[in-house]
Motif scaffolding. Sequence first.
Motif, PDB file in Angstrom:
ATOM      1  N   SER A 189      26.632  -5.518  52.508  1.00  0.00           N
ATOM      2  CA  SER A 189      27.721  -4.676  52.979  1.00  0.00           C
ATOM      3  C   SER A 189      28.946  -4.826  52.091  1.00  0.00           C
ATOM      4  O   SER A 189      29.159  -5.867  51.456  1.00  0.00           O
ATOM      5  CB  SER A 189      28.079  -5.040  54.427  1.00  0.00           C
ATOM      6  N   ALA A 190      29.745  -3.757  52.064  1.00  0.00           N
ATOM      7  CA  ALA A 190      30.951  -3.719  51.232  1.00  0.00           C
ATOM      8  C   ALA A 190      32.094  -3.145  52.053  1.00  0.00           C
ATOM      9  O   ALA A 190      32.256  -1.934  52.151  1.00  0.00           O
ATOM     10  CB  ALA A 190      30.706  -2.868  49.989  1.00  0.00           C
ATOM     11  N   GLY A 191      32.860  -4.022  52.691  1.00  0.00           N
ATOM     12  CA  GLY A 191      34.062  -3.598  53.393  1.00  0.00           C
ATOM     13  C   GLY A 191      33.830  -2.835  54.679  1.00  0.00           C
ATOM     14  O   GLY A 191      34.710  -2.086  55.113  1.00  0.00           O
ATOM     15  N   MET A 192      32.677  -3.013  55.304  1.00  0.00           N
ATOM     16  CA  MET A 192      32.355  -2.302  56.542  1.00  0.00           C
ATOM     17  C   MET A 192      32.575  -3.187  57.770  1.00  0.00           C
ATOM     18  O   MET A 192      32.620  -4.415  57.672  1.00  0.00           O
ATOM     19  CB  MET A 192      30.910  -1.816  56.515  1.00  0.00           C
ATOM     20  N   PRO A 193      32.689  -2.559  58.971  1.00  0.00           N
ATOM     21  CA  PRO A 193      32.787  -3.342  60.209  1.00  0.00           C
ATOM     22  C   PRO A 193      31.526  -4.173  60.438  1.00  0.00           C
ATOM     23  O   PRO A 193      30.504  -3.970  59.756  1.00  0.00           O
ATOM     24  CB  PRO A 193      32.923  -2.260  61.293  1.00  0.00           C
ATOM     25  N   PRO A 194      31.571  -5.095  61.404  1.00  0.00           N
ATOM     26  CA  PRO A 194      30.371  -5.865  61.724  1.00  0.00           C
ATOM     27  C   PRO A 194      29.206  -4.961  62.103  1.00  0.00           C
ATOM     28  O   PRO A 194      29.390  -3.863  62.637  1.00  0.00           O
ATOM     29  CB  PRO A 194      30.807  -6.715  62.927  1.00  0.00           C
ATOM     30  N   ILE A 195      28.003  -5.445  61.816  1.00  0.00           N
ATOM     31  CA  ILE A 195      26.781  -4.804  62.305  1.00  0.00           C
ATOM     32  C   ILE A 195      26.365  -5.558  63.559  1.00  0.00           C
ATOM     33  O   ILE A 195      26.264  -6.789  63.552  1.00  0.00           O
ATOM     34  CB  ILE A 195      25.684  -4.847  61.236  1.00  0.00           C
ATOM     35  N   PHE A 196      26.153  -4.839  64.641  1.00  0.00           N
ATOM     36  CA  PHE A 196      25.768  -5.466  65.897  1.00  0.00           C
ATOM     37  C   PHE A 196      24.242  -5.497  65.993  1.00  0.00           C
ATOM     38  O   PHE A 196      23.586  -4.455  65.885  1.00  0.00           O
ATOM     39  CB  PHE A 196      26.366  -4.716  67.089  1.00  0.00           C
ATOM     40  N   PHE A 197      23.714  -6.704  66.203  1.00  0.00           N
ATOM     41  CA  PHE A 197      22.260  -6.895  66.260  1.00  0.00           C
ATOM     42  C   PHE A 197      21.878  -7.466  67.618  1.00  0.00           C
ATOM     43  O   PHE A 197      22.274  -8.581  67.959  1.00  0.00           O
ATOM     44  CB  PHE A 197      21.813  -7.843  65.139  1.00  0.00           C
ATOM     45  N   TYR A 198      21.137  -6.671  68.386  1.00  0.00           N
ATOM     46  CA  TYR A 198      20.658  -7.140  69.692  1.00  0.00           C
ATOM     47  C   TYR A 198      19.297  -7.799  69.522  1.00  0.00           C
ATOM     48  O   TYR A 198      18.338  -7.180  69.079  1.00  0.00           O
ATOM     49  CB  TYR A 198      20.546  -5.981  70.681  1.00  0.00           C
ATOM     50  N   ASN A 199      19.240  -9.089  69.877  1.00  0.00           N
ATOM     51  CA  ASN A 199      17.997  -9.861  69.816  1.00  0.00           C
ATOM     52  C   ASN A 199      17.317  -9.783  71.173  1.00  0.00           C
ATOM     53  O   ASN A 199      17.822 -10.318  72.164  1.00  0.00           O
ATOM     54  CB  ASN A 199      18.315 -11.314  69.437  1.00  0.00           C
ATOM     55  N   ASN A 200      16.180  -9.121  71.216  1.00  0.00           N
ATOM     56  CA  ASN A 200      15.492  -8.902  72.491  1.00  0.00           C
ATOM     57  C   ASN A 200      14.955 -10.189  73.095  1.00  0.00           C
ATOM     58  O   ASN A 200      14.901 -10.334  74.321  1.00  0.00           O
ATOM     59  CB  ASN A 200      14.342  -7.901  72.288  1.00  0.00           C
ATOM     60  N   ILE A 201      14.585 -11.147  72.256  1.00  0.00           N
ATOM     61  CA  ILE A 201      14.022 -12.406  72.769  1.00  0.00           C
ATOM     62  C   ILE A 201      15.094 -13.246  73.446  1.00  0.00           C
ATOM     63  O   ILE A 201      14.907 -13.765  74.548  1.00  0.00           O
ATOM     64  CB  ILE A 201      13.348 -13.187  71.616  1.00  0.00           C
ATOM     65  N   SER A 202      16.257 -13.369  72.797  1.00  0.00           N
ATOM     66  CA  SER A 202      17.333 -14.184  73.371  1.00  0.00           C
ATOM     67  C   SER A 202      18.237 -13.398  74.313  1.00  0.00           C
ATOM     68  O   SER A 202      19.071 -13.972  75.006  1.00  0.00           O
ATOM     69  CB  SER A 202      18.183 -14.785  72.247  1.00  0.00           C
ATOM     70  N   ASN A 203      18.093 -12.058  74.303  1.00  0.00           N
ATOM     71  CA  ASN A 203      18.951 -11.173  75.101  1.00  0.00           C
ATOM     72  C   ASN A 203      20.430 -11.389  74.756  1.00  0.00           C
ATOM     73  O   ASN A 203      21.294 -11.441  75.626  1.00  0.00           O
ATOM     74  CB  ASN A 203      18.710 -11.380  76.602  1.00  0.00           C
ATOM     75  N   GLU A 204      20.706 -11.500  73.468  1.00  0.00           N
ATOM     76  CA  GLU A 204      22.070 -11.711  72.996  1.00  0.00           C
ATOM     77  C   GLU A 204      22.382 -10.744  71.848  1.00  0.00           C
ATOM     78  O   GLU A 204      21.478 -10.264  71.163  1.00  0.00           O
ATOM     79  CB  GLU A 204      22.259 -13.149  72.505  1.00  0.00           C
ATOM     80  N   ILE A 205      23.663 -10.486  71.657  1.00  0.00           N
ATOM     81  CA  ILE A 205      24.115  -9.630  70.567  1.00  0.00           C
ATOM     82  C   ILE A 205      24.852 -10.482  69.542  1.00  0.00           C
ATOM     83  O   ILE A 205      25.774 -11.222  69.878  1.00  0.00           O
ATOM     84  CB  ILE A 205      25.033  -8.504  71.075  1.00  0.00           C
ATOM     85  N   GLU A 206      24.425 -10.358  68.303  1.00  0.00           N
ATOM     86  CA  GLU A 206      25.063 -11.052  67.187  1.00  0.00           C
ATOM     87  C   GLU A 206      25.904 -10.059  66.393  1.00  0.00           C
ATOM     88  O   GLU A 206      25.463  -8.947  66.119  1.00  0.00           O
ATOM     89  CB  GLU A 206      23.998 -11.668  66.280  1.00  0.00           C
ATOM     90  N   GLU A 207      27.111 -10.453  66.042  1.00  0.00           N
ATOM     91  CA  GLU A 207      27.939  -9.662  65.136  1.00  0.00           C
ATOM     92  C   GLU A 207      27.702 -10.172  63.719  1.00  0.00           C
ATOM     93  O   GLU A 207      28.068 -11.299  63.386  1.00  0.00           O
ATOM     94  CB  GLU A 207      29.418  -9.782  65.502  1.00  0.00           C
ATOM     95  N   ILE A 208      27.085  -9.343  62.905  1.00  0.00           N
ATOM     96  CA  ILE A 208      26.791  -9.723  61.522  1.00  0.00           C
ATOM     97  C   ILE A 208      27.946  -9.257  60.638  1.00  0.00           C
ATOM     98  O   ILE A 208      28.159  -8.054  60.461  1.00  0.00           O
ATOM     99  CB  ILE A 208      25.462  -9.111  61.048  1.00  0.00           C
ATOM    100  N   VAL A 209      28.682 -10.200  60.102  1.00  0.00           N
ATOM    101  CA  VAL A 209      29.837  -9.900  59.256  1.00  0.00           C
ATOM    102  C   VAL A 209      29.508 -10.337  57.834  1.00  0.00           C
ATOM    103  O   VAL A 209      29.209 -11.502  57.589  1.00  0.00           O
ATOM    104  CB  VAL A 209      31.102 -10.617  59.755  1.00  0.00           C
ATOM    105  N   ILE A 210      29.551  -9.398  56.901  1.00  0.00           N
ATOM    106  CA  ILE A 210      29.311  -9.692  55.487  1.00  0.00           C
ATOM    107  C   ILE A 210      30.549  -9.267  54.706  1.00  0.00           C
ATOM    108  O   ILE A 210      30.884  -8.085  54.666  1.00  0.00           O
ATOM    109  CB  ILE A 210      28.066  -8.955  54.959  1.00  0.00           C
ATOM    110  N   GLN A 211      31.221 -10.222  54.100  1.00  0.00           N
ATOM    111  CA  GLN A 211      32.421  -9.923  53.334  1.00  0.00           C
ATOM    112  C   GLN A 211      32.037  -9.304  51.993  1.00  0.00           C
ATOM    113  O   GLN A 211      31.135  -9.787  51.310  1.00  0.00           O
ATOM    114  CB  GLN A 211      33.232 -11.205  53.094  1.00  0.00           C
ATOM    115  N   GLY A 212      32.701  -8.229  51.630  1.00  0.00           N
ATOM    116  CA  GLY A 212      32.424  -7.598  50.344  1.00  0.00           C
ATOM    117  C   GLY A 212      33.468  -6.548  50.024  1.00  0.00           C
ATOM    118  O   GLY A 212      33.928  -5.825  50.902  1.00  0.00           O
ATOM    119  N   MET A 213      33.846  -6.431  48.773  1.00  0.00           N
ATOM    120  CA  MET A 213      34.833  -5.441  48.355  1.00  0.00           C
ATOM    121  C   MET A 213      34.233  -4.044  48.457  1.00  0.00           C
ATOM    122  O   MET A 213      33.069  -3.832  48.116  1.00  0.00           O
ATOM    123  CB  MET A 213      35.265  -5.704  46.911  1.00  0.00           C
TER     124      MET A 213
END
Length: 232
Positions: free
Chosen positions: A118-142
């Motif tokens: 990723s390059a300068g975008m908002p977090p990607i939200f990843f829903y893990n069906n096994i854990s029933n949790e949502i992870e915010e994937i943040v990748i820093q990039g110009m």
Amino acid sequence: EARQLQLSMLPKKLPVLPNLEIAAFMRTATEVGGDYYDFRIIENNGLYVAFGDATGHGLQAGTMVTLMKGFFTSDSSKLGMSEFMNHCSRMIKEIELGRILMSFSYLKIEDNKLKITSAGMPPIFFYNNISNEIEEIVIQGMPLGAMKNFPYKVIEKEINSGDIILLLTDGLPEQMNVKEEMFDYSRVKSNFYSVSSNPPEEIINHLVAAGDDWMNGRLQDDDISFVVIRVK
């Protein structure tokens, strides 16, 4: 005419794959926006996903979308993910579009693996069906076009049936209501979680409705776009 050109850059239809369910949405704030999404099917039912947000609105932003469409269509299958990002950034910088940059997320789904850069975008939200949790994937990039060579990081995740990927531009989380309060990413996350058992189209419909309720008649400040992908 400029609006029709920009809309023509979007896929005419969404990919149909046996292992993925996909929905997408874009509503521009003005006649010509700067948001962009695209898909490229690869062998073994794999998928490349392009999702971006050009600086500003109007003809210049539409021009950037046109450039990214060309890069993604012609170069995405030829280059590694980091190499593709740097290739696009170099080309944009050499074309000299001034202050117009492209924030961009680039994903590859193949077998049970998800790769993201990723390059300068908002977090990607990843829903893990096994854990029933949502992870915010943040990748820093110009943003693309800011630097000719940037070490764009690629992360890899294992994906399983029922997992969901939510891509969004900053239009919804940064949308203000009549009280000048921001919708915010935490509200996106909670709304996403509340409908995580629903099909992608319904997830998007819920998020759009939540945003419209939040605005309560206020004009939309920025383009609002989503791509939702569920693993079957």
